[in-house]
Design a protein around this motif. Structure first.
Motif, PDB file in Angstrom:
ATOM      1  N   THR A  28       0.870  -1.173   0.000  1.00 50.90           N
ATOM      2  CA  THR A  28       0.000   0.000   0.000  1.00 50.90           C
ATOM      3  C   THR A  28       0.903   1.218   0.000  1.00 50.90           C
ATOM      4  O   THR A  28       2.055   1.157   0.418  1.00 50.90           O
ATOM      5  N   ALA A  31      -0.443   8.874  -1.936  1.00 48.90           N
ATOM      6  CA  ALA A  31      -0.374   9.558  -3.222  1.00 48.90           C
ATOM      7  C   ALA A  31       0.883  10.391  -3.326  1.00 48.90           C
ATOM      8  O   ALA A  31       1.464  10.820  -2.331  1.00 48.90           O
ATOM      9  N   GLU A 253      -7.790   0.133 -12.676  1.00 50.40           N
ATOM     10  CA  GLU A 253      -7.560  -0.694 -11.487  1.00 50.40           C
ATOM     11  C   GLU A 253      -6.166  -1.309 -11.513  1.00 50.40           C
ATOM     12  O   GLU A 253      -5.485  -1.390 -10.483  1.00 50.40           O
ATOM     13  N   ASN A 256      -3.426   1.462 -10.935  1.00 49.75           N
ATOM     14  CA  ASN A 256      -3.448   1.888  -9.535  1.00 49.75           C
ATOM     15  C   ASN A 256      -2.838   0.833  -8.615  1.00 49.75           C
ATOM     16  O   ASN A 256      -2.118   1.143  -7.657  1.00 49.75           O
ATOM     17  N   LYS A 260       0.860   1.462  -6.458  1.00 47.61           N
ATOM     18  CA  LYS A 260       1.068   1.242  -5.021  1.00 47.61           C
ATOM     19  C   LYS A 260       2.277   0.338  -4.785  1.00 47.61           C
ATOM     20  O   LYS A 260       3.071   0.552  -3.864  1.00 47.61           O
ATOM     21  N   ASN A 308      -9.142   8.954 -13.598  1.00 47.57           N
ATOM     22  CA  ASN A 308      -9.299   8.015 -12.493  1.00 47.57           C
ATOM     23  C   ASN A 308      -8.014   7.309 -12.068  1.00 47.57           C
ATOM     24  O   ASN A 308      -8.001   6.625 -11.052  1.00 47.57           O
ATOM     25  N   THR A 310      -4.612   6.965 -10.273  1.00 50.23           N
ATOM     26  CA  THR A 310      -4.093   7.571  -9.048  1.00 50.23           C
ATOM     27  C   THR A 310      -3.110   8.714  -9.321  1.00 50.23           C
ATOM     28  O   THR A 310      -2.312   8.646 -10.272  1.00 50.23           O
ATOM     29  N   GLN A 312      -0.497   9.161  -7.963  1.00 48.27           N
ATOM     30  CA  GLN A 312       0.869   8.635  -7.845  1.00 48.27           C
ATOM     31  C   GLN A 312       1.548   8.525  -9.209  1.00 48.27           C
ATOM     32  O   GLN A 312       2.775   8.502  -9.297  1.00 48.27           O
ATOM     33  N   ASP A 331      -5.984  14.833 -12.697  1.00 49.74           N
ATOM     34  CA  ASP A 331      -6.015  13.550 -11.993  1.00 49.74           C
ATOM     35  C   ASP A 331      -7.123  13.585 -10.933  1.00 49.74           C
ATOM     36  O   ASP A 331      -7.827  14.601 -10.805  1.00 49.74           O
TER      37      ASP A 331
END
Length: 608
Positions: A28, A31, A253, A256, A260, A308, A310, A312, A331
């Motif tokens: 995990t 951002a 998905e 993202n 992480k 959508n 992230t 990051q 973002d």
């Protein structure tokens, strides 16, 4: 054609000094925070290399990201409109510029890298597939060899990387001779020096990514991670055999998830390579995508994806739509983020500056700069690429130089209904009639037409001569021409599927054979855009209860491009490949003294 290898040279050492593959772990992370670049920061040539990990460097380091997408094996300069880009002038007028060719792309990229110690070259997928004969005839080994020489660092997969299936993609990555055609020279094919990334493509049996999901570039304490995905809808636009045993997951998905993971590993500067794209309001490569005004900017799937992903992730290199754009799309935190695409066929490259903060390991997003540049043909050719082209051309020449037909002018593939689309549909209709005299019509998907037919000679064949190589470039997929029965109601539904369901936002208008006519009313929405009462075959309305024999390529007959109703046909007859049908038609219907003229493209009446 292929030669059996007598001896195999040892595989060359990979550029491991430039490649670091990150291991997969579950993590995990928070951002990224976008750092502003102080005016006094030391960047670019001011950040000297003293051989340490950050010592002797300024805090901020400019990293050059060169990128392109959708090369499709176009090693030689693409012909006709496929080899030009549009440039908007200061007074608002436009002009076209001849562009593309791997000899010129290599020169431009090598020149752009000069003076940039921190330079990465990345791509957004579809490097291979739907390739001209020079590469396609050899299962795209020439293109992989060219990309190795080009010093490509990393690419995502695109949908066309799956044209020949997962096993062939693995061979392009890892090397080895083709399982059927063998080795083409006395040296074994070595595979790609760069990693193909396929984060959202999973093996159905193991649930694991087919290839590496991400890759990390490292140099003198600077780390930039790359995550690569193709569009989730790849199974809808690739033959079923090509994606057999694979799952394609949601792009957002997946990105993202791995962002992480990279954060957990201490990689805070991240670029997503996404083989999905958008549609800018202008076709000019230098259009200001961020200009204000109604109708300006960009639309299409990449907009929702970008909004959508992230925060990051610091930048998005995209593709698939063959459009050119450099846009900022906010973002999820509302901060602008760079999203780029460099058209297709090697006609453009994108030069992006990412300012890396050595103190945080992050990209100073407020200082990111990017622009598309034309791969002009007014620069010296890269000699190593010329040698590569000459070597493969010698092998291809006996097949490629053979004349198969004659044309009186350029036959283009542009437009809702194109002259070349009509010609191909007529060729498949004529072929269908030879297999079954009851054949009523033919349908051709526009995405299967990869290049125009040009009147000007591409080699020594003479103007107006269509060679096998040129025909191959137009239809390189080796689909078969299949015949199936449909009810009139199903045929009407097929036409409505052009502008509804998955094709509603971006219509796919089938090219139709002579005798079929209808009205396409673009002032309406969804399926209503196809005016049912206007559909005629040889002047007669379509009878919903009657049976019609339809010729189409195997991709369409399998329900490809969102035409699910075409997949429901019955009484199938599988014929020869579509290029053979095209060749037969050109040979039978043209000669040096009676060449084929461009069809009028008047079968679909468009209301706007």
């Amino acid at each position: 054609m292929p030669a059996t290898a007598q001896s195999h040279q040892p595989r060359r050492r990979r550029r491991t000094s430039r490649l670091l593959v990150a291991a997969a772990t579950v993590v995990t992370a928070g951002a990224l925070a976008a750092a502003a670049l102080p005016a006094s920061a030391s960047t670019g040539a001011d950040a000297r290399d003293h051989g340490g990990h950050g010592k002797g460097h300024g805090r901020y380091q400019d990293v050059q990201l060169l990128s392109f997408n959708d090369l499709h094996g176009n090693l030689e300069p693409p012909a006709g409109s496929s080899g030009r880009v549009t440039e908007v002038q200061p007074d608002g007028t436009t002009k076209t510029i001849d562009a593309g060719g791997i000899e010129y792309l290599a020169t431009h990229l090598r020149e752009a890298r000069k003076g940039n110690r921190y330079s990465i070259t990345a791509a957004g997928g579809d490097m291979v597939g739907a390739s001209p004969l020079l590469s396609g005839l050899f299962h795209d080994e020439p293109t992989i060899e060219a990309l190795n020489k080009l010093d490509l660092d990393v690419t995502s997969v695109g949908n066309h990387e799956f044209d020949e299936g997962a096993r062939e993609l693995a061979r392009l990555q890892n090397g080895g001779c083709h399982p059927t055609d063998g080795c083409y020279t006395d040296k074994e094919f070595e595979g790609a020096d760069f990693p193909y990334l396929a984060a959202n493509v999973l093996d159905e049996k193991t649930g694991k990514p087919l290839l590496k999901p991400y890759w990390v570039w490292k140099q003198r304490g600077v780390k930039v991670g790359f995550i690569g995905v193709t569009l989730e809808g790849t199974p809808n636009i690739v033959s079923a055999e090509g994606v057999k045993g694979l799952q394609f997951k949601d792009e957002v998905e997946t990105i993202n998830k791995y962002a992480k993971e990279l954060q957990r590993q201490g990689v805070k500067s991240i670029v997503a390579l996404i083989h999905e794209g958008g549609f800018p309001a202008s076709s000019s490569y230098n259009y200001d995508c961020d200009s204000p005004g109604a109708g300006d900017g960009i639309s299409g799937p990449i907009v929702d994806i970008a909004k959508n992903i992230t925060p990051q992730v610091d930048a998005l290199v995209t593709g698939h739509t063959h459009n050119a754009y450099v846009c900022t799309i906010p973002d999820p935190a509302g901060n602008p983020r760079m999203v780029t695409s460099a058209s297709s066929f090697g006609r453009l490259y994108t030069d992006t500056t990412l300012t890396y903060d050595r103190a945080t390991g992050d990209i100073a997003r407020t200082s990111v700069k990017s622009a598309n540049h034309v791969v002009t043909r007014d620069v010296p050719k890269a000699p190593d690429m010329t040698r590569l082209i000459d070597r493969w051309s010698t092998l291809a020449a006996p097949i490629g130089n053979r004349p198969i037909g004659y044309v009186s002018a350029d036959i283009d593939r542009n437009g809702t209904e194109s002259p070349l689309g009509d010609l191909i549909a007529d060729a498949q209709f004529a072929y269908g009639k030879t297999q079954d005299p009851e054949t009523d019509l033919a349908l051709m998907n526009p995405g299967g037409i990869r290049a125009p037919l040009t009147y000007a000679a591409s080699g020594a064949e003479g103007d107006g001569v269509v060679t096998y190589a040129e025909g191959f470039t137009v239809q390189p997929f080796a689909n078969t021409v299949n015949l199936r029965d449909y009810t009139g109601a199903q045929l009407i539904q097929v036409l409505k599927e052009q502008v509804s369901g998955p094709n509603e936002a971006s219509p796919k208008i089938l090219q139709i054979s002579s005798g079929l006519t209808y009205t396409l009313d673009l002032t309406k929405s969804g399926a209503d855009r196809v005016v049912t009462d206007s559909i005629r075959l040889n002047g007669a309305p379509i009878d919903p209860t009657a049976t019609y024999r339809v010729a189409s390529n195997s991709f369409l007959a399998g329900g490809g491009d969102g035409f699910t109703t075409l997949g429901e046909g019955t009484n199938e007859l599988v014929g020869a490949d579509d290029l053979a049908a095209f060749e037969q038609y050109l040979t039978a219907n043209s000669s040096p003294t009676a060449p084929i003229a461009p069809p009028a493209a008047d079968r679909i009446t468009v209301v706007q």
